[in-house]
Design an enzyme around this catalytic site. Structure first.
Site, short mmCIF file in Angstrom:
data_model
loop_
_atom_site.label_atom_id
_atom_site.label_comp_id
_atom_site.label_asym_id
_atom_site.label_seq_id
_atom_site.Cartn_x
_atom_site.Cartn_y
_atom_site.Cartn_z
N SER A 79 40.58 27.73 38.68
CA SER A 79 42.05 27.76 38.61
C SER A 79 42.59 26.39 38.97
O SER A 79 42.16 25.77 39.95
CB SER A 79 42.61 28.80 39.60
OG SER A 79 44.01 28.60 39.73
N SER A 140 49.81 37.88 41.05
CA SER A 140 48.53 38.61 41.06
C SER A 140 48.36 39.43 39.78
O SER A 140 47.30 39.37 39.14
CB SER A 140 48.41 39.50 42.31
OG SER A 140 49.47 40.41 42.40
N GLU A 175 43.06 45.31 41.58
CA GLU A 175 43.84 44.86 42.75
C GLU A 175 43.57 45.77 43.95
O GLU A 175 43.42 45.29 45.08
CB GLU A 175 45.33 44.80 42.42
CG GLU A 175 46.14 44.22 43.56
CD GLU A 175 47.30 43.32 43.15
OE1 GLU A 175 47.37 42.88 41.99
OE2 GLU A 175 48.14 43.06 44.02
N ASP A 187 53.68 46.37 39.09
CA ASP A 187 53.49 44.97 38.68
C ASP A 187 52.65 44.87 37.41
O ASP A 187 52.98 44.14 36.47
CB ASP A 187 52.78 44.18 39.79
CG ASP A 187 53.51 44.24 41.11
OD1 ASP A 187 54.66 44.71 41.12
OD2 ASP A 187 52.92 43.82 42.12
P1 ADP Z 1 52.31 37.78 44.35
O1 ADP Z 1 51.63 38.71 43.41
O2 ADP Z 1 53.61 38.29 44.83
O3 ADP Z 1 52.43 36.39 43.81
P2 ADP Z 1 50.00 38.39 45.92
O4 ADP Z 1 49.68 38.13 47.35
O5 ADP Z 1 49.98 39.77 45.42
O6 ADP Z 1 51.39 37.67 45.64
O7 ADP Z 1 48.98 37.59 45.00
C1 ADP Z 1 48.78 36.20 45.18
C2 ADP Z 1 47.30 35.89 45.10
O8 ADP Z 1 46.83 36.04 43.74
C3 ADP Z 1 47.00 34.45 45.45
O9 ADP Z 1 46.84 34.29 46.84
C4 ADP Z 1 45.68 34.22 44.70
O10 ADP Z 1 44.59 34.78 45.42
C5 ADP Z 1 45.87 35.05 43.44
N1 ADP Z 1 46.40 34.23 42.35
C6 ADP Z 1 47.55 34.45 41.67
N2 ADP Z 1 47.73 33.52 40.72
C7 ADP Z 1 46.69 32.68 40.77
C8 ADP Z 1 46.28 31.49 40.06
N3 ADP Z 1 47.03 30.98 39.07
N4 ADP Z 1 45.14 30.90 40.45
C9 ADP Z 1 44.37 31.40 41.44
N5 ADP Z 1 44.69 32.50 42.14
C10 ADP Z 1 45.83 33.14 41.83
MG MG Z 2 51.03 40.67 43.87
#
Ligand code: ADP
Ligand code: MG
Length: 396
Positions: A79, A140, A175, A187
């Site tokens: 990523s 996520s 998830e 979501d």
């Molecule tokens: P939200 O869904 O509200 O943004 P969450 O805590 O549910 O917050 O999910 C965030 C997590 O998802 C990040 O900490 C990471 O582990 C993962 N994630 C989301 N997008 C990416 C990305 N583009 N690259 C790597 N990990 C990601």
């Molecule tokens: Mg989330």
């Protein structure tokens, strides 16, 4: 003072960025690029796990996954946001019960797909995204959805409404079971099943959906997202505590889910615990507010949605107790500066709010919220335009 806006990438930008990361990391070219959006929930908060109704839209902000199938069972993930944490392993290594960090979200869907009999023979994936992390906008579900759609199509499946619904369920399993985040399904449904220019009315009794026309621009309105940048996590126990409050209340009331509560006054009179009274009042009135918003949209009375959004926020603040000072200040400042209504969106405890704003007032509302934050010594919020966008798909 001008406010910081986070504009979405064009698909061309997303394809170029994920593609360049792919080539730099793995060599050669990907088989294709798939994208899945973040989401905002217009109304219907904390009711998905109560078999309720929700009305989210997909954001124009998307996560892009450049993916190439392999035949040797290996999986390699990278990523752009976590360049120091590339991952290499096998599909079986993505099973529940391991400390996988971000890889649980990117790779979890591969394991669930394989668990459900879809052939996943290994793959390389490079991911880039303009969806902010941990802002309550579902980065996520966006990363899960982009990878899930890619793997399903590479396995020969065709993305239609039925597959989108199935992949949403698969991403929820990823998830819940792999990333161990107990989210309720809103979501993933929004990210995979939304249509552009429509709200996605989801009935969590059976996960059926209806695409509700949502043309705010025709009413000279805009939905503005306020990312408060306040720390937010669903894993700190509060989210799970709300879910167990609901389960306890349902058991005491003798119903399977709070959706089945028909007479709210009677139900509240049968609960002794004032906390459970407040929780049930939120869930039942919030489901009713979704019906109100859907009826107002059908009657083309879009501006009348504002007070319903306000009522939702008050219920989430006072009865469900999932807001925080940054969210409360955001909605108050937005309203004072001309928003027709505003509420927190997503899980709460930080994250983002939405405001329904006449187009000519958008900058004034953003500046007012920004001022309210700087006056209190808080980090500046970030503003995202949020026209209702499309769900996950192949883009390149
Ligand atoms: P939200 O869904 O509200 O943004 P969450 O805590 O549910 O917050 O999910 C965030 C997590 O998802 C990040 O900490 C990471 O582990 C993962 N994630 C989301 N997008 C990416 C990305 N583009 N690259 C790597 N990990 C990601
Ligand atoms: Mg989330």
């Amino acid at each position: 003072m001008s406010a910081a806006t986070l504009d979405p990438w064009s698909d061309e930008q997303g394809i170029a960025r994920a593609g360049a990361l792919f080539t730099a990391t793995f060599g050669g070219a990907a088989d294709g690029v798939w994208a899945a959006p973040g989401r905002v929930n217009l109304i219907g908060e904390h009711v998905d796990y109560n078999a309720g109704l929700c009305l989210p839209t997909a954001l124009p902000h998307r996560t892009y996954a450049a993916v190439r199938a392999r035949t040797d069972g290996q999986v390699r993930l990278v990523s752009a946001h976590l360049p120091d944490e590339p991952w290499t392993g096998r599909v079986a290594d993505l099973a529940p019960g391991r400390a996988l960090g971000w890889t649980a979200y990117a790779g979890g869907p591969a394991w669930v797909l394989a668990d459900e009999g879809v052939p996943v023979t290994g793959f390389d994936a490079a991911i880039d995204s303009c969806v902010p992390f941990g802002a309550g906008l579902s980065s996520s579900a966006a990363i899960e959805g982009a990878v899930a759609v890619a793997l399903a199509e590479l396995a020969g499946l065709t993305l239609d409404e039925a597959l989108a619904a199935r992949l949403a369920r698969i991403c929820v399993r990823a998830e819940n079971e792999v990333a161990l985040a107990p989210t309720g399904g809103l979501d993933q449904a929004a990210s995979l099943r939304a249509h552009a220019d429509h709200g996605l009315l989801i009935d969590f009794v059976d996960e059926s959906v209806r695409h509700v026309p949502l043309d705010l621009a025709a009413h000279d309105l805009q939905l503005l997202v306020i990312d408060t940048r306040a720390p937010h996590t669903l894993n700190d126990g509060q989210y799970a505590a709300r879910r167990s409050d609901c389960d306890r209340a349902a058991a005491l009331l003798g119903v399977r889910t709070l959706r089945q509560v028909e007479d709210l006054t009677d139900a509240l009179s049968r609960l002794d615990d004032p906390v459970l009274v407040a929780r049930v009042r939120h869930v039942v009135t919030e489901i009713e507010r979704v019906r109100q918003v859907v009826a107002l949209l059908a009657a083309d009375r879009v501006r009348a949605i504002g007070p319903v959004l306000d009522a939702s926020h008050a219920s989430l603040r006072d009865d469900y107790q999932v807001t925080c000072p940054e969210l409360d200040v955001s909605v108050e400042a937005a309203r004072s500066a001309g928003a027709l209504g505003a509420r927190m969106t997503g899980g709460g405890f930080g994250g983002s709010a939405i405001a329904l704003v006449p187009r000519g007032r958008v900058e004034a509302v953003a500046v007012a919220v920004q001022h309210a934050f700087t006056d209190r010594g808080w980090r500046s919020p970030v503003f995202l335009p949020a026209p209702a966008a499309a769900g996950a798909a192949r883009v390149g």
